[in-house]
Design a protein around this motif. Structure first.
Motif, PDB file in Angstrom:
ATOM      1  N   GLU A 100      -4.129   0.098  -2.884  1.00 13.45           N
ATOM      2  CA  GLU A 100      -3.666  -1.826  -2.772  1.00 13.45           C
ATOM      3  C   GLU A 100      -3.142  -2.213  -3.825  1.00 13.45           C
ATOM      4  OE1 GLU A 100      -5.842  -5.565  -1.117  1.00 13.45           O
ATOM      5  OE2 GLU A 100      -6.965  -4.515  -2.764  1.00 13.45           O
ATOM      6  N   LEU A 101      -3.261  -2.248  -5.390  1.00  8.59           N
ATOM      7  CA  LEU A 101      -2.018  -2.254  -6.046  1.00  8.59           C
ATOM      8  C   LEU A 101      -0.968  -1.722  -6.183  1.00  8.59           C
ATOM      9  CD1 LEU A 101      -4.929  -2.713  -9.706  1.00  8.59           C
ATOM     10  CD2 LEU A 101      -4.164  -4.595  -8.430  1.00  8.59           C
ATOM     11  N   THR A 102      -1.604  -0.394  -5.858  1.00  2.00           N
ATOM     12  CA  THR A 102      -0.355   0.496  -6.748  1.00  2.00           C
ATOM     13  C   THR A 102       1.085  -0.039  -5.266  1.00  2.00           C
ATOM     14  OG1 THR A 102      -0.850   2.213  -7.250  1.00  2.00           O
ATOM     15  CG2 THR A 102       0.893   2.925  -6.820  1.00  2.00           C
ATOM     16  N   VAL A 103       0.360   0.134  -4.119  1.00  2.00           N
ATOM     17  CA  VAL A 103       1.007  -0.491  -3.353  1.00  2.00           C
ATOM     18  C   VAL A 103       2.010  -1.792  -2.774  1.00  2.00           C
ATOM     19  CG1 VAL A 103       2.120   0.367  -0.538  1.00  2.00           C
ATOM     20  CG2 VAL A 103       0.451   2.258  -1.886  1.00  2.00           C
ATOM     21  N   MET A 104       0.872  -2.775  -3.206  1.00  2.00           N
ATOM     22  CA  MET A 104       1.251  -4.382  -2.838  1.00  2.00           C
ATOM     23  C   MET A 104       3.119  -4.470  -4.001  1.00  2.00           C
ATOM     24  SD  MET A 104      -0.816  -6.513  -5.451  1.00  2.00           S
ATOM     25  CE  MET A 104      -2.224  -6.235  -6.173  1.00  2.00           C
ATOM     26  N   TYR A 105       2.590  -3.399  -5.216  1.00  2.00           N
ATOM     27  CA  TYR A 105       3.777  -3.744  -6.117  1.00  2.00           C
ATOM     28  C   TYR A 105       5.078  -3.155  -5.359  1.00  2.00           C
ATOM     29  CZ  TYR A 105       0.910  -6.616  -8.926  1.00  2.00           C
ATOM     30  OH  TYR A 105       0.122  -7.494  -9.750  1.00  2.00           O
ATOM     31  N   LEU A 129       0.875  -0.963  -0.270  1.00  2.00           N
ATOM     32  CA  LEU A 129       0.561  -0.441  -0.406  1.00  2.00           C
ATOM     33  C   LEU A 129       0.867   1.454   0.133  1.00  2.00           C
ATOM     34  CD1 LEU A 129      -1.850  -1.680   3.006  1.00  2.00           C
ATOM     35  CD2 LEU A 129      -2.919  -0.955   0.545  1.00  2.00           C
ATOM     36  N   LEU A 130      -0.069   2.443   0.049  1.00  2.00           N
ATOM     37  CA  LEU A 130       0.675   3.647  -0.750  1.00  2.00           C
ATOM     38  C   LEU A 130       1.268   4.503   1.554  1.00  2.00           C
ATOM     39  CD1 LEU A 130      -0.940   5.046  -3.403  1.00  2.00           C
ATOM     40  CD2 LEU A 130       1.430   4.601  -3.196  1.00  2.00           C
ATOM     41  N   SER A 131       2.022   5.110   1.138  1.00  3.09           N
ATOM     42  CA  SER A 131       1.736   5.931   2.340  1.00  3.09           C
ATOM     43  C   SER A 131       1.036   6.779   2.830  1.00  3.09           C
ATOM     44  CB  SER A 131       3.709   6.704   2.443  1.00  3.09           C
ATOM     45  OG  SER A 131       4.023   5.489   1.772  1.00  3.09           O
ATOM     46  N   THR A 132       0.608   6.701   3.950  1.00  4.19           N
ATOM     47  CA  THR A 132      -0.493   7.674   4.614  1.00  4.19           C
ATOM     48  C   THR A 132       0.290   8.010   5.583  1.00  4.19           C
ATOM     49  OG1 THR A 132      -2.042   5.246   4.624  1.00  4.19           O
ATOM     50  CG2 THR A 132      -2.490   7.772   6.137  1.00  4.19           C
ATOM     51  N   MET A 133      -0.082   9.371   5.906  1.00  6.43           N
ATOM     52  CA  MET A 133       0.332   9.949   7.411  1.00  6.43           C
ATOM     53  C   MET A 133      -0.286  10.033   7.948  1.00  6.43           C
ATOM     54  SD  MET A 133       3.344  10.863   5.753  1.00  6.43           S
ATOM     55  CE  MET A 133       3.937  12.649   6.698  1.00  6.43           C
ATOM     56  N   PHE A 134       0.874   9.703   9.052  1.00  9.16           N
ATOM     57  CA  PHE A 134      -0.012  10.146  10.403  1.00  9.16           C
ATOM     58  C   PHE A 134       0.122  10.757  11.403  1.00  9.16           C
ATOM     59  CE2 PHE A 134      -0.206   5.561   9.853  1.00  9.16           C
ATOM     60  CZ  PHE A 134      -1.560   5.092   9.069  1.00  9.16           C
ATOM     61  N   SER A 135      -0.936  11.678  12.181  1.00 10.34           N
ATOM     62  CA  SER A 135      -0.563  12.955  13.115  1.00 10.34           C
ATOM     63  C   SER A 135       0.625  11.901  14.482  1.00 10.34           C
ATOM     64  CB  SER A 135      -1.574  13.148  14.026  1.00 10.34           C
ATOM     65  OG  SER A 135      -2.357  13.100  14.183  1.00 10.34           O
ATOM     66  N   PRO A 136       0.737  12.601  15.618  1.00  6.33           N
ATOM     67  CA  PRO A 136       1.602  11.973  16.322  1.00  6.33           C
ATOM     68  C   PRO A 136       0.405  11.431  17.766  1.00  6.33           C
ATOM     69  CG  PRO A 136       3.161  13.685  16.072  1.00  6.33           C
ATOM     70  CD  PRO A 136       2.084  13.723  15.273  1.00  6.33           C
ATOM     71  N   PHE A 137      -0.954  12.005  17.457  1.00  2.00           N
ATOM     72  CA  PHE A 137      -1.743  11.766  18.317  1.00  2.00           C
ATOM     73  C   PHE A 137      -2.616  10.829  17.729  1.00  2.00           C
ATOM     74  CE2 PHE A 137      -0.995  16.131  18.823  1.00  2.00           C
ATOM     75  CZ  PHE A 137       0.072  16.061  20.033  1.00  2.00           C
ATOM     76  N   GLN A 172      10.030  -3.484  -2.065  1.00  4.42           N
ATOM     77  CA  GLN A 172      10.997  -3.103  -1.185  1.00  4.42           C
ATOM     78  C   GLN A 172      11.581  -4.637  -0.198  1.00  4.42           C
ATOM     79  OE1 GLN A 172       9.586  -0.949   2.093  1.00  4.42           O
ATOM     80  NE2 GLN A 172       8.957   0.416   1.015  1.00  4.42           N
ATOM     81  N   ALA A 173      10.610  -5.541  -1.067  1.00  2.00           N
ATOM     82  CA  ALA A 173      11.793  -6.892  -0.528  1.00  2.00           C
ATOM     83  C   ALA A 173      12.113  -7.433  -1.426  1.00  2.00           C
ATOM     84  CB  ALA A 173      10.364  -7.608  -0.507  1.00  2.00           C
ATOM     85  N   LEU A 174      12.978  -7.251  -2.810  1.00  2.00           N
ATOM     86  CA  LEU A 174      13.044  -7.555  -4.039  1.00  2.00           C
ATOM     87  C   LEU A 174      14.772  -6.145  -3.595  1.00  2.00           C
ATOM     88  CD1 LEU A 174      11.585  -7.566  -6.552  1.00  2.00           C
ATOM     89  CD2 LEU A 174      12.808  -9.417  -5.703  1.00  2.00           C
ATOM     90  N   ASN A 175      14.701  -5.487  -2.633  1.00  2.33           N
ATOM     91  CA  ASN A 175      15.489  -5.073  -2.592  1.00  2.33           C
ATOM     92  C   ASN A 175      16.794  -4.752  -1.653  1.00  2.33           C
ATOM     93  OD1 ASN A 175      15.811  -2.928  -5.340  1.00  2.33           O
ATOM     94  ND2 ASN A 175      14.514  -1.244  -3.492  1.00  2.33           N
TER      95      ASN A 175
END
Length: 274
Positions: free
Chosen positions: A245-250, A13-21, A255-258
């Protein structure tokens, strides 16, 4: 062909920004574990060594030193430490899915249609898959799919961008294998530009045939589904969450291959370079 079909079930999955709270909105470990099992990502990761072995069989036929090439391949395979790779994937999913997104995905994956789809996709991992597929293709020659089925299957392949994503994964595995051989043979004088040129040529050669393969495999894997069910499956991936989901799956597979290639090159260097 089996090495491509396993890629249907890979997820990230794509990155999602979370606040500290917002820690309460982070996906739980239990949910991520369930997601990886239901989605098929675990099966996909398990299949990577088979893809590398298949490439090795082809490379052995043209290798100048088959014994050394096999030694390099063994190091590459040993570097695919499944538990560690799965942890890389696990962390990526957890970091990039909110709890709300994860619950929506789990709800979808636990539904009757998604479960039947995943059961159908699991056919790609059974030993008799290639023979079963060949038998099915023979049947198609005498009983071709309807116009409607051709339309929905092609739409599924195009919507999920299976050809491009599959090419990216195959290329990444090939790149890691070639670079591993280069580390073991530094005197051959092949540089990064030459490797990329070779990979680009490989992609161009593979693309037309791979598109046909994806369509034929889809006919076989989803033969128990109706046109309406395939259209419903496709519709999920036309939505923002499905596209994410499709974008971040690949991306996750990348990342796993790296991670794998970094470990592999260290092992190869230790073995061949004093």
């Amino acid at each position: 062909m089996k090495k491509f079909t396993s890629l249907y079930t890979v997820l990230f999955l794509l990155s999602t920004m979370f606040s500290p709270f917002s820690s309460a909105k982070v996906s739980s470990d239990a949910d991520v574990t369930q997601y990886m099992a239901l989605s098929g990502i675990n099966v996909a990761l398990n299949s990577i060594p088979a893809q590398m072995s298949a490439m090795n069989q082809q490379m052995q036929m043209t290798a100048k030193d088959p014994e050394q090439a096999q030694k390099v391949m063994n190091l590459l395979l040993n570097a695919w430490r499944l538990d560690d790779v799965k942890q890389v994937v696990f962390e990526h999913i957890k970091d990039n899915f909110s709890a709300d997104e994860m619950q929506k995905l789990l709800t979808w994956l636990n539904g009757d249609l998604a479960r039947r789809i995943k059961m159908a996709e699991a056919k790609a991992s059974i030993p008799s898959f290639n023979q079963d597929l060949m038998n099915y293709m023979a049947i198609l020659q005498t009983t071709p799919p309807t116009t409607e089925r051709i339309k929905v299957v092609r739409n599924f392949v195009e919507t999920t961008n299976l050809v491009e994503h599959s090419l990216n994964i195959v290329t990444a595995v090939a790149k890691g294998t070639i670079e591993g051989l280069m580390v073991a043979n530094p005197g051959q004088g092949i540089n990064e530009v030459q490797i990329q040129t070779q990979l680009t040529q490989m992609e161009a050669m593979m693309r037309p045939g791979l598109e046909q393969q994806m369509i034929m495999v889809s006919y076989f894997i989803y033969q128990s589904l109706t046109e309406q069910e395939i259209a419903q499956y496709t519709q999920f991936y036309q939505q923002p969450l499905g596209q994410k989901e499709l974008t971040v799956m690949y991306e996750g597979i990348g990342q796993a291959l790296n991670y794998w290639s970094t470990i592999a090159f260290e092992d190869i260097a230790a073995e061949f370079i004093e």
